[in-house]
Design an enzyme around this catalytic site. Structure first.
Site, PDB file in Angstrom:
ATOM      1  N   LYS A 260       9.033  -0.955   2.687  1.00 57.60           N
ATOM      2  CA  LYS A 260       8.226  -0.102   3.575  1.00 57.60           C
ATOM      3  C   LYS A 260       9.011   0.427   4.772  1.00 57.60           C
ATOM      4  CE  LYS A 260       4.754  -1.838   6.216  1.00 57.60           C
ATOM      5  NZ  LYS A 260       3.369  -2.264   6.486  1.00 57.60           N
TER       6      LYS A 260
ATOM      7  N   ALA B 233      39.218  48.260  -4.840  1.00 58.34           N
ATOM      8  CA  ALA B 233      37.900  47.834  -5.318  1.00 58.34           C
ATOM      9  C   ALA B 233      37.940  47.580  -6.815  1.00 58.34           C
ATOM     10  CB  ALA B 233      36.869  48.912  -4.991  1.00 58.34           C
TER      11      ALA B 233
ATOM     12  N   ARG C 118       0.799  -1.230   0.000  1.00 62.81           N
ATOM     13  CA  ARG C 118       0.000   0.000   0.000  1.00 62.81           C
ATOM     14  C   ARG C 118       0.830   1.278   0.000  1.00 62.81           C
ATOM     15  NH1 ARG C 118      -3.773  -1.815   4.832  1.00 62.81           N
ATOM     16  NH2 ARG C 118      -2.055  -3.297   5.069  1.00 62.81           N
TER      17      ARG C 118
ATOM     18  N   GLY D 133      -5.901  -7.530  14.309  1.00 61.27           N
ATOM     19  CA  GLY D 133      -6.341  -8.764  14.940  1.00 61.27           C
ATOM     20  C   GLY D 133      -7.060  -8.422  16.238  1.00 61.27           C
TER      21      GLY D 133
END
Ligand code: UD1
Ligand code: CA
Length: 459
Positions: free
Chosen positions: A22, A422, A15, A139
């Site tokens: 899983k 710079a 599923r 169950g």
């Protein structure tokens, strides 16, 4: 006499609609089966045997360094058949706790309570049950008139009067080793699914005069088995909530725990405040008195005390005490920031060591660099570390000042106390205390605007 956990994990998990077995699906950052293993270890079970089948190579590879023992169930003939595969690893006098790999919400405390009940009663078998408002799929626990267990009936085998029972089998049991493997030899797959049900050992034991106990547990949330991705998301929520609560109990503040996502293994020190939309993953350790977030993502990193990180991503790095990062910093693997370093907005740092008190305040890329103490790296600076084939190192020594928009073409070294003008593209070493300027001299052309406009009018 040992206590051994046997974790059933051979099923496919149809599923989940996934290629991944899983039990390898992650919950709160860890494969769900590892949550079960952790709970068993914390409950004091010193050995964990995993029964694997579907996707066994993947399980054995990815869990190789976890101190687990593996047995293979080639065909999935049922939970009873799964436990049979572990027989050779278990001595007759051992206590066996059977767990399912798909119940990541079980707590160590519950396993401990089950073990104590089992021992205290001197039982041969004890099954953990709980009551569910919707017991569908589980169950059912069938008791006799005196309230003693008679048998467990699976949903698929249950007539309506048994389906109406709300006490269910959690799938978690303690067994006396010898007795369970003897009883397993007597069970038959004569049921709706044609499987060897582990639950069928219980009536066998009862028939043989052995003591079988039911331990009724009040927290139904813990026994939730994960069968699909909706249940997976539910488990994720529960585990993350537990993790956040544990951290808050230990002195961590969270403005909104519901939007704060912290993996199970993560450690956070007291008086750290975590703002919303923050993800802290993997093997991450965060110190005390930090402010983390909002909108921050930290993976596999070590963060010292008193660090401030805002709207940034950090991956496999080490951040020293009192550093300040962001907003919008990107700190990549192999980066070490020593104490009090500032990495400001829109700065990317990769595999670089930046020493105490240095600053990279805005818009820069620093990769494969060794940066000394008290260095200032101006806005727009780029370490040009890659020539299309190889990566090269940039060295910037203590107290250097890198002017804005400097390109540092590696390999290159900027000496102690040196400055770059710079906009310079630095390709050669700059000696200590030296100013390096690499740019064309500025030309000023007078009257330019007027001439430009005239050209426009005539054209
Ligand atoms: C089982 C119990 C049921 C209980 C429920 C609790 C039986 C017959 N039924 O049902 O009473 O309420 O768990 O969640 O035991 N597995 C194997 N090999 C197999 C079959 C299963 O390793 O041949 C593993 C699965 O990977 C899973 C676990 O055993 O981790 C449980 O199997 P699953 O098929 O989910 O059992 P349920 O039908 O849920
Ligand atoms: Ca199940």
């Amino acid at each position: 006499m040992a206590e051994i956990a046997v974790i059933l994990a051979a099923g496919k998990g149809v599923r989940m609609k996934s290629n991944l077995p899983k039990v390898m699906h992650k919950v709160a950052g860890q494969p769900m089966v590892l949550h079960v293993v952790t709970a068993a270890r914390r409950a004091g079970l010193n050995r964990a045997v995993l029964v694997v089948g579907h996707g066994r190579e993947q399980l054995e590879n990815e869990l190789a360094d976890r101190g687990l023992e593996f047995v293979v169930q080639d065909e999935q003939l049922g939970t009873g058949h799964a436990l049979m595969q572990a027989e050779r690893l278990i001595a007759p006098s051992d206590t066996v706790m059977v767990l399912c790999g798909d119940t990541p919400l079980l707590r160590a405390e519950t396993l401990q309570a089950l073990l104590e009940h089992h021992r205290g009663q001197g039982a041969t078998a004890t099954v953990l049950s709980t009551r569910l408002s919707d017991p569908t799929g589980y169950g059912r626990i069938v008791r006799d008139r005196e309230g003693r267990l008679e048998r467990i009936v699976e949903e698929k085998d249950a007539p309506p009067e048994i389906k109406a029972i709300d006490e269910i089998n959690s799938g978690l049991y303690c067994f006396q080793g010898q007795a369970v493997f003897e009883a397993l030899k007597e069970i038959k797959p004569d049921n709706a699914q044609g499987e060897y049900y582990l639950t069928d050992v219980l009536p066998v034991m009862i028939k043989n005069g052995l003591q079988v106990e039911v331990f009724l547990h009040s927290d139904a949330e813990e026994v939730h088995g994960i069968n699909d991705r909706i249940q997976l998301a539910y488990a994720e929520k529960v585990l993350r909530r537990r993790k956040n609560q544990e951290l808050m109990r230990n002195g961590v503040s969270m403005m909104d725990p519901d939007s704060t996502f912290i993996d199970m293994q993560v450690e956070v020190g007291p008086d750290t405040l975590i703002y919303p939309f923050t993800f802290i993953e993997g093997n991450t350790r965060i110190g005390s008195n930090c402010v983390i977030g909002p909108g921050t993502h930290i993976i596999d990193s070590v963060i010292g005390d008193g660090v401030r990180i805002e709207r940034s991503k950090l991956l496999e790095c080490e951040i020293g005490e009192g550093c300040n990062i962001g907003p919008f910093g990107y700190i990549r693997p192999g980066t070490v920031l020593k104490r009090g370093v500032k990495v400001g907005d829109f700065v990317e740092i990769k595999k670089s060591v930046i020493d105490e008190g240095s600053k990279v305040p805005h818009l820069a890329y620093v990769g494969d660099a060794q940066v000394g103490k008290r260095v200032n790296i101006g806005a727009g600076t780029i370490t040009c570390n890659y020539d299309g084939k190889n990566k090269y190192v940039t060295v910037i020594e203590d107290d250097a000042f890198i002017g804005s928009n400097t390109n540092l073409v590696a390999p290159v070294k900027i000496g102690r106390g040196a400055t770059t003008g710079a906009g310079s593209t630095i390709t050669k070493e700059v000696p200590a205390e030296t100013l390096a300027v690499e740019r064309a001299r500025q030309k000023n052309i007078g009257g330019w605007a007027k001439r430009k406009n005239q050209a426009h009018d005539e054209g």
